[in-house]
Write a protein that holds these residues in place. Structure first.
Motif, PDB file in Angstrom:
ATOM      1  N   ALA A 274       0.830  -1.211   0.000  1.00  0.00           N
ATOM      2  CA  ALA A 274       0.000   0.000   0.000  1.00  0.00           C
ATOM      3  C   ALA A 274       0.861   1.257   0.000  1.00  0.00           C
ATOM      4  CB  ALA A 274      -0.936  -0.008   1.206  1.00  0.00           C
ATOM      5  N   ASP A 275       1.924   1.260   0.810  1.00  0.00           N
ATOM      6  CA  ASP A 275       2.797   2.432   0.895  1.00  0.00           C
ATOM      7  C   ASP A 275       3.533   2.705  -0.419  1.00  0.00           C
ATOM      8  OD1 ASP A 275       2.013   2.744   3.507  1.00  0.00           O
ATOM      9  OD2 ASP A 275       3.891   1.999   4.374  1.00  0.00           O
TER      10      ASP A 275
ATOM     11  N   SER B 252      -5.427  -7.619  -7.127  1.00  0.00           N
ATOM     12  CA  SER B 252      -6.069  -8.934  -7.099  1.00  0.00           C
ATOM     13  C   SER B 252      -5.191  -9.944  -7.812  1.00  0.00           C
ATOM     14  CB  SER B 252      -7.420  -8.901  -7.826  1.00  0.00           C
ATOM     15  OG  SER B 252      -8.303  -7.994  -7.228  1.00  0.00           O
ATOM     16  N   ILE B 253      -5.268 -11.197  -7.367  1.00  0.00           N
ATOM     17  CA  ILE B 253      -4.615 -12.313  -8.059  1.00  0.00           C
ATOM     18  C   ILE B 253      -5.680 -13.377  -8.285  1.00  0.00           C
ATOM     19  CG2 ILE B 253      -2.853 -14.111  -7.946  1.00  0.00           C
ATOM     20  CD1 ILE B 253      -1.241 -12.264  -6.071  1.00  0.00           C
ATOM     21  N   TYR B 254      -5.732 -13.886  -9.513  1.00  0.00           N
ATOM     22  CA  TYR B 254      -6.674 -14.933  -9.898  1.00  0.00           C
ATOM     23  C   TYR B 254      -5.888 -16.163 -10.322  1.00  0.00           C
ATOM     24  CZ  TYR B 254      -9.853 -10.966 -10.208  1.00  0.00           C
ATOM     25  OH  TYR B 254     -10.579  -9.839  -9.941  1.00  0.00           O
ATOM     26  N   TRP B 255      -6.495 -17.322 -10.136  1.00  0.00           N
ATOM     27  CA  TRP B 255      -5.843 -18.580 -10.484  1.00  0.00           C
ATOM     28  C   TRP B 255      -6.641 -19.279 -11.583  1.00  0.00           C
ATOM     29  CZ3 TRP B 255      -7.456 -23.564  -7.884  1.00  0.00           C
ATOM     30  CH2 TRP B 255      -6.730 -24.644  -8.376  1.00  0.00           C
ATOM     31  N   ASP B 256      -5.996 -19.599 -12.701  1.00  0.00           N
ATOM     32  CA  ASP B 256      -6.601 -20.366 -13.785  1.00  0.00           C
ATOM     33  C   ASP B 256      -6.312 -21.843 -13.524  1.00  0.00           C
ATOM     34  OD1 ASP B 256      -7.216 -21.764 -16.121  1.00  0.00           O
ATOM     35  OD2 ASP B 256      -6.468 -20.187 -17.441  1.00  0.00           O
ATOM     36  N   ARG B 257      -7.303 -22.578 -13.097  1.00  0.00           N
ATOM     37  CA  ARG B 257      -7.147 -23.994 -12.728  1.00  0.00           C
ATOM     38  C   ARG B 257      -6.669 -24.860 -13.890  1.00  0.00           C
ATOM     39  NH1 ARG B 257     -10.509 -25.547  -8.018  1.00  0.00           N
ATOM     40  NH2 ARG B 257     -11.431 -23.629  -7.226  1.00  0.00           N
ATOM     41  N   ASP B 258      -7.029 -24.503 -15.111  1.00  0.00           N
ATOM     42  CA  ASP B 258      -6.658 -25.321 -16.271  1.00  0.00           C
ATOM     43  C   ASP B 258      -5.175 -25.236 -16.606  1.00  0.00           C
ATOM     44  OD1 ASP B 258      -9.329 -26.099 -16.587  1.00  0.00           O
ATOM     45  OD2 ASP B 258      -9.751 -24.431 -17.946  1.00  0.00           O
ATOM     46  N   THR B 259      -4.555 -24.105 -16.315  1.00  0.00           N
ATOM     47  CA  THR B 259      -3.160 -23.898 -16.719  1.00  0.00           C
ATOM     48  C   THR B 259      -2.193 -23.693 -15.546  1.00  0.00           C
ATOM     49  OG1 THR B 259      -3.429 -21.499 -16.854  1.00  0.00           O
ATOM     50  CG2 THR B 259      -3.923 -22.792 -18.865  1.00  0.00           C
ATOM     51  N   ASN B 260      -2.739 -23.499 -14.347  1.00  0.00           N
ATOM     52  CA  ASN B 260      -1.957 -23.144 -13.158  1.00  0.00           C
ATOM     53  C   ASN B 260      -1.252 -21.795 -13.319  1.00  0.00           C
ATOM     54  OD1 ASN B 260      -2.536 -24.802 -11.055  1.00  0.00           O
ATOM     55  ND2 ASN B 260      -0.465 -25.577 -10.838  1.00  0.00           N
ATOM     56  N   ILE B 261      -1.818 -20.962 -14.164  1.00  0.00           N
ATOM     57  CA  ILE B 261      -1.310 -19.606 -14.316  1.00  0.00           C
ATOM     58  C   ILE B 261      -2.050 -18.703 -13.337  1.00  0.00           C
ATOM     59  CG2 ILE B 261      -1.221 -17.599 -15.855  1.00  0.00           C
ATOM     60  CD1 ILE B 261      -0.685 -19.546 -18.157  1.00  0.00           C
ATOM     61  N   LEU B 262      -1.279 -17.852 -12.674  1.00  0.00           N
ATOM     62  CA  LEU B 262      -1.838 -16.838 -11.796  1.00  0.00           C
ATOM     63  C   LEU B 262      -1.906 -15.535 -12.581  1.00  0.00           C
ATOM     64  CD1 LEU B 262       0.391 -17.739  -8.761  1.00  0.00           C
ATOM     65  CD2 LEU B 262      -2.064 -18.190  -8.941  1.00  0.00           C
ATOM     66  N   PHE B 263      -3.041 -14.879 -12.544  1.00  0.00           N
ATOM     67  CA  PHE B 263      -3.231 -13.607 -13.228  1.00  0.00           C
ATOM     68  C   PHE B 263      -3.341 -12.522 -12.171  1.00  0.00           C
ATOM     69  CE2 PHE B 263      -6.323 -10.337 -14.433  1.00  0.00           C
ATOM     70  CZ  PHE B 263      -5.648  -9.761 -15.497  1.00  0.00           C
ATOM     71  N   GLY B 264      -2.469 -11.537 -12.235  1.00  0.00           N
ATOM     72  CA  GLY B 264      -2.498 -10.446 -11.276  1.00  0.00           C
ATOM     73  C   GLY B 264      -2.916  -9.146 -11.929  1.00  0.00           C
ATOM     74  N   TYR B 265      -3.598  -8.331 -11.151  1.00  0.00           N
ATOM     75  CA  TYR B 265      -4.002  -7.005 -11.612  1.00  0.00           C
ATOM     76  C   TYR B 265      -3.825  -6.042 -10.445  1.00  0.00           C
ATOM     77  CZ  TYR B 265      -6.780  -2.967 -12.831  1.00  0.00           C
ATOM     78  OH  TYR B 265      -7.175  -1.672 -13.084  1.00  0.00           O
ATOM     79  N   GLN B 266      -3.286  -4.857 -10.745  1.00  0.00           N
ATOM     80  CA  GLN B 266      -3.153  -3.826  -9.731  1.00  0.00           C
ATOM     81  C   GLN B 266      -3.151  -2.460 -10.396  1.00  0.00           C
ATOM     82  OE1 GLN B 266       1.526  -3.825  -8.772  1.00  0.00           O
ATOM     83  NE2 GLN B 266       0.496  -5.754  -8.304  1.00  0.00           N
ATOM     84  N   GLU B 267      -3.523  -1.481  -9.611  1.00  0.00           N
ATOM     85  CA  GLU B 267      -3.451  -0.107 -10.062  1.00  0.00           C
ATOM     86  C   GLU B 267      -2.333   0.552  -9.271  1.00  0.00           C
ATOM     87  OE1 GLU B 267      -7.480   1.149  -9.447  1.00  0.00           O
ATOM     88  OE2 GLU B 267      -8.168   0.051 -11.207  1.00  0.00           O
ATOM     89  N   VAL B 268      -1.498   1.330  -9.958  1.00  0.00           N
ATOM     90  CA  VAL B 268      -0.271   1.842  -9.373  1.00  0.00           C
ATOM     91  C   VAL B 268      -0.215   3.368  -9.529  1.00  0.00           C
ATOM     92  CG1 VAL B 268       2.242   1.640  -9.414  1.00  0.00           C
ATOM     93  CG2 VAL B 268       0.836  -0.316 -10.070  1.00  0.00           C
ATOM     94  N   THR B 269       0.081   4.055  -8.432  1.00  0.00           N
ATOM     95  CA  THR B 269       0.196   5.516  -8.496  1.00  0.00           C
ATOM     96  C   THR B 269       1.623   5.953  -8.782  1.00  0.00           C
ATOM     97  OG1 THR B 269       0.497   5.660  -6.096  1.00  0.00           O
ATOM     98  CG2 THR B 269      -1.741   5.920  -6.949  1.00  0.00           C
ATOM     99  N   GLY B 270       2.617   5.142  -8.451  1.00  0.00           N
ATOM    100  CA  GLY B 270       4.013   5.509  -8.687  1.00  0.00           C
ATOM    101  C   GLY B 270       4.553   4.872  -9.945  1.00  0.00           C
ATOM    102  N   ASP B 271       5.865   4.816 -10.036  1.00  0.00           N
ATOM    103  CA  ASP B 271       6.514   4.230 -11.207  1.00  0.00           C
ATOM    104  C   ASP B 271       6.689   2.722 -11.089  1.00  0.00           C
ATOM    105  OD1 ASP B 271       6.804   6.658 -12.569  1.00  0.00           O
ATOM    106  OD2 ASP B 271       8.609   7.137 -11.415  1.00  0.00           O
ATOM    107  N   ALA B 272       6.793   2.207  -9.863  1.00  0.00           N
ATOM    108  CA  ALA B 272       7.030   0.779  -9.652  1.00  0.00           C
ATOM    109  C   ALA B 272       5.713   0.055  -9.392  1.00  0.00           C
ATOM    110  CB  ALA B 272       7.978   0.576  -8.479  1.00  0.00           C
ATOM    111  N   ASN B 273       5.742  -1.259  -9.521  1.00  0.00           N
ATOM    112  CA  ASN B 273       4.609  -2.109  -9.173  1.00  0.00           C
ATOM    113  C   ASN B 273       5.113  -3.170  -8.201  1.00  0.00           C
ATOM    114  OD1 ASN B 273       5.454  -4.575 -10.751  1.00  0.00           O
ATOM    115  ND2 ASN B 273       5.331  -3.077 -12.408  1.00  0.00           N
ATOM    116  N   SER B 274       4.229  -4.003  -7.700  1.00  0.00           N
ATOM    117  CA  SER B 274       4.621  -4.982  -6.680  1.00  0.00           C
ATOM    118  C   SER B 274       5.590  -6.037  -7.205  1.00  0.00           C
ATOM    119  CB  SER B 274       3.387  -5.675  -6.103  1.00  0.00           C
ATOM    120  OG  SER B 274       2.806  -6.532  -7.083  1.00  0.00           O
ATOM    121  N   GLN B 275       5.727  -6.164  -8.505  1.00  0.00           N
ATOM    122  CA  GLN B 275       6.595  -7.180  -9.097  1.00  0.00           C
ATOM    123  C   GLN B 275       7.949  -6.613  -9.513  1.00  0.00           C
ATOM    124  OE1 GLN B 275       3.992  -9.038  -7.842  1.00  0.00           O
ATOM    125  NE2 GLN B 275       5.074 -10.487  -9.093  1.00  0.00           N
ATOM    126  N   ASP B 276       8.180  -5.350  -9.288  1.00  0.00           N
ATOM    127  CA  ASP B 276       9.394  -4.673  -9.718  1.00  0.00           C
ATOM    128  C   ASP B 276      10.562  -5.044  -8.801  1.00  0.00           C
ATOM    129  OD1 ASP B 276      11.359  -2.961 -10.599  1.00  0.00           O
ATOM    130  OD2 ASP B 276      10.072  -1.186 -10.594  1.00  0.00           O
TER     131      ASP B 276
END
Length: 105
Positions: free
Chosen positions: A34-35, A42-66
């Motif tokens: 948050a800071d 949000s993170i979603y899980w596709d049961r068929d592929t075991n792929i996790l789909f993430g979505y976020q809105e970011v106010t700065g230049d970095a994201n949680s995966q940076d």
């Protein structure tokens, strides 16, 4: 506010453990995310592929995966999750950004 979507890869057989660990997300990690300006994450899980789909809105230049912006708390979380996800040599999750092709408010 920038929207950021991405996918990650969950190891087979680790689905329940992944959900268990996120249900007990560390309070200090929650605050760190948050800071750093990440909202509506949000993170979603596709049961068929075991792929996790993430979505976020970011106010700065970095994201949680940076990885370049990651602090000690984030690195500890990545180490904690490394046994159940596909990871890079630094234990950050293998993250593939997904291009936005349509948005409707």
């Amino acid at each position: 506010m920038k929207r950021f979507a991405f996918k990650m890869y969950l190891k087979p057989g680790c689905e329940a453990e992944y959900e268990k660990r996120h249900a007990a997300l560390w309070p200090e990690l929650r605050r760190r995310i948050a800071d750093s300006g990440v909202r509506n994450y949000s993170i979603y899980w596709d049961r068929d592929t075991n792929i996790l789909f993430g979505y976020q809105e970011v106010t700065g230049d970095a994201n949680s995966q940076d990885a370049e912006a990651a602090d000690e708390i984030t690195h500890r979380w990545w180490d904690y999750m490394a046994d159940i996800m596909e990871v890079n040599p630094d234990n950050s999750p293998v993250t593939v950004p997904i291009k936005e092709v349509m948005h409707l408010d």
